[in-house]
Design a protein around this motif. Structure first.
Motif, PDB file in Angstrom:
ATOM      1  N   SER A  43       0.837  -1.211   0.000  1.00  0.00           N
ATOM      2  CA  SER A  43       0.000   0.000   0.000  1.00  0.00           C
ATOM      3  C   SER A  43       0.862   1.248   0.000  1.00  0.00           C
ATOM      4  O   SER A  43       0.543   2.229  -0.684  1.00  0.00           O
ATOM      5  CB  SER A  43      -0.921   0.018   1.228  1.00  0.00           C
ATOM      6  OG  SER A  43      -1.852  -1.029   1.163  1.00  0.00           O
ATOM      7  N   ASP A 163      -5.851  -1.033  -4.737  1.00  0.00           N
ATOM      8  CA  ASP A 163      -5.243  -1.574  -3.518  1.00  0.00           C
ATOM      9  C   ASP A 163      -6.212  -2.552  -2.869  1.00  0.00           C
ATOM     10  O   ASP A 163      -7.133  -2.144  -2.162  1.00  0.00           O
ATOM     11  CB  ASP A 163      -4.874  -0.452  -2.549  1.00  0.00           C
ATOM     12  CG  ASP A 163      -3.972  -0.955  -1.415  1.00  0.00           C
ATOM     13  OD1 ASP A 163      -3.700  -2.180  -1.366  1.00  0.00           O
ATOM     14  OD2 ASP A 163      -3.546  -0.130  -0.591  1.00  0.00           O
ATOM     15  N   GLU A 164      -6.021  -3.815  -3.103  1.00  0.00           N
ATOM     16  CA  GLU A 164      -6.874  -4.889  -2.568  1.00  0.00           C
ATOM     17  C   GLU A 164      -8.362  -4.556  -2.726  1.00  0.00           C
ATOM     18  O   GLU A 164      -9.112  -4.522  -1.741  1.00  0.00           O
ATOM     19  CB  GLU A 164      -6.526  -5.154  -1.095  1.00  0.00           C
ATOM     20  CG  GLU A 164      -5.082  -5.584  -0.919  1.00  0.00           C
ATOM     21  CD  GLU A 164      -4.835  -6.222   0.441  1.00  0.00           C
ATOM     22  OE1 GLU A 164      -5.764  -6.857   0.973  1.00  0.00           O
ATOM     23  OE2 GLU A 164      -3.713  -6.095   0.953  1.00  0.00           O
TER      24      GLU A 164
HETATM   25 MG    MG Z   1      -2.043  -2.817   2.086  1.00  0.00          MG
END
Ligand code: MG
Ligand code: ADP
Length: 242
Positions: A43, A163-164
């Motif tokens: 991240s 991000d995910e």
């Molecule tokens: Mg992360």
């Protein structure tokens, strides 16, 4: 020219060095998936690319703009980068359509008519044309995330960072979001995707990057990195997630 070029990127939070010399590129229309354990810096890497975090040292270029130049116009950089997070971050008090038009009108200075048209095109693109008058709370998590993707697309980005994007979703809702991302990839969107969805990475990514403890341990063809990793750290990680 690469869409993203990261050279010797370091990022520390106080004494904690989270990124310890990252080098990589994303070429135009390429889909790169970043995998790796929690806390490995994935991240932080994405957040450095659009300057949500200030890198400690190293350079980042997005298109022809040196993001790490102290004089850079941060807003101009961010306008070129669409970002989709794990949490959808929609405005709860605004309709779906308004969620997609507000930044177009305020940041890009588009007319309401143009913003509405772009928003409707992008809602159709994610399969949610009929939801424009709904409020976020009336949608499933998967639908909310597709709205968040449509919102990012409405700004006309050169590339998309994810991000995910499916990590907060119930398992039965993950597929619809991945299908939208797969379609975007097929349309030639440049994408950098942090994900734990190994089957998505295998099928859609042009390249997979494995990060651990602030460094890129290995990268390459998805079938090779996921199917036949060179490094023990990658094997250990994959044993846990597959
Ligand atoms: Mg992360
Ligand atoms: P990942 O996304 O791979 O799980 P992160 O980039 O979120 O990893 O975090 C990497 C490390 O940096 C973790 O140890 C995390 O606690 C730390 N970290 C992230 N953001 C901050 C911050 N704003 N302040 C202090 N530490 C942070």
């Amino acid at each position: 020219m690469s869409t993203i070029e990261v050279s010797d990127l370091h990022k520390s939070f106080g004494d904690l060095e989270v990124l310890r010399g990252i080098d990589f590129r994303v070429e135009p229309t390429e889909v790169v998936c970043v995998i790796g354990p929690s806390g490995s810096g994935k991240s932080t890497l994405l957040r450095c690319i659009n300057l949500l975090e200030q890198p400690t040292s190293g350079t980042i270029r997005v298109g022809d703009v040196e993001v790490t130049d102290p004089d850079v116009d941060i807003d101009a950089v961010r306008r070129r980068i669409g970002m989709v997070f794990q949490a959808f971050n929609l405005f709860p008090h605004l309709t779906v359509l308004r969620n997609l038009t507000i930044a177009q009108q305020r940041v890009l200075r588009r007319s309401k008519k143009d913003a509405d048209r772009v928003a409707r095109d992008n809602l159709a693109r994610v399969g949610l044309a009929e939801k424009e008058t709904s409020y976020p709370a009336q949608l499933s998590g998967g639908q909310q995330q597709r709205v968040a993707i449509a919102r990012a697309l409405s700004m006309g980005p050169d590339l998309m960072l994810f991000d995910e994007p499916t990590s907060a979703l119930d398992p039965e809702l993950v597929g619809d979001v991945l299908a939208v991302m797969r379609k975007l990839a097929g349309e030639g969107m440049t994408m950098l995707v942090v994900t734990h969805e190994m089957s998505f990475a295998r099928e859609v990514a042009d390249r997979v990057v494995f990060m651990d403890d602030g460094v890129i341990v290995e990268e390459g063809d998805p079938a090779q990195v996921i199917g036949n990793p060179r490094h023990e750290r990658t094997r250990t990680f994959l044993r846990r997630v597959l």
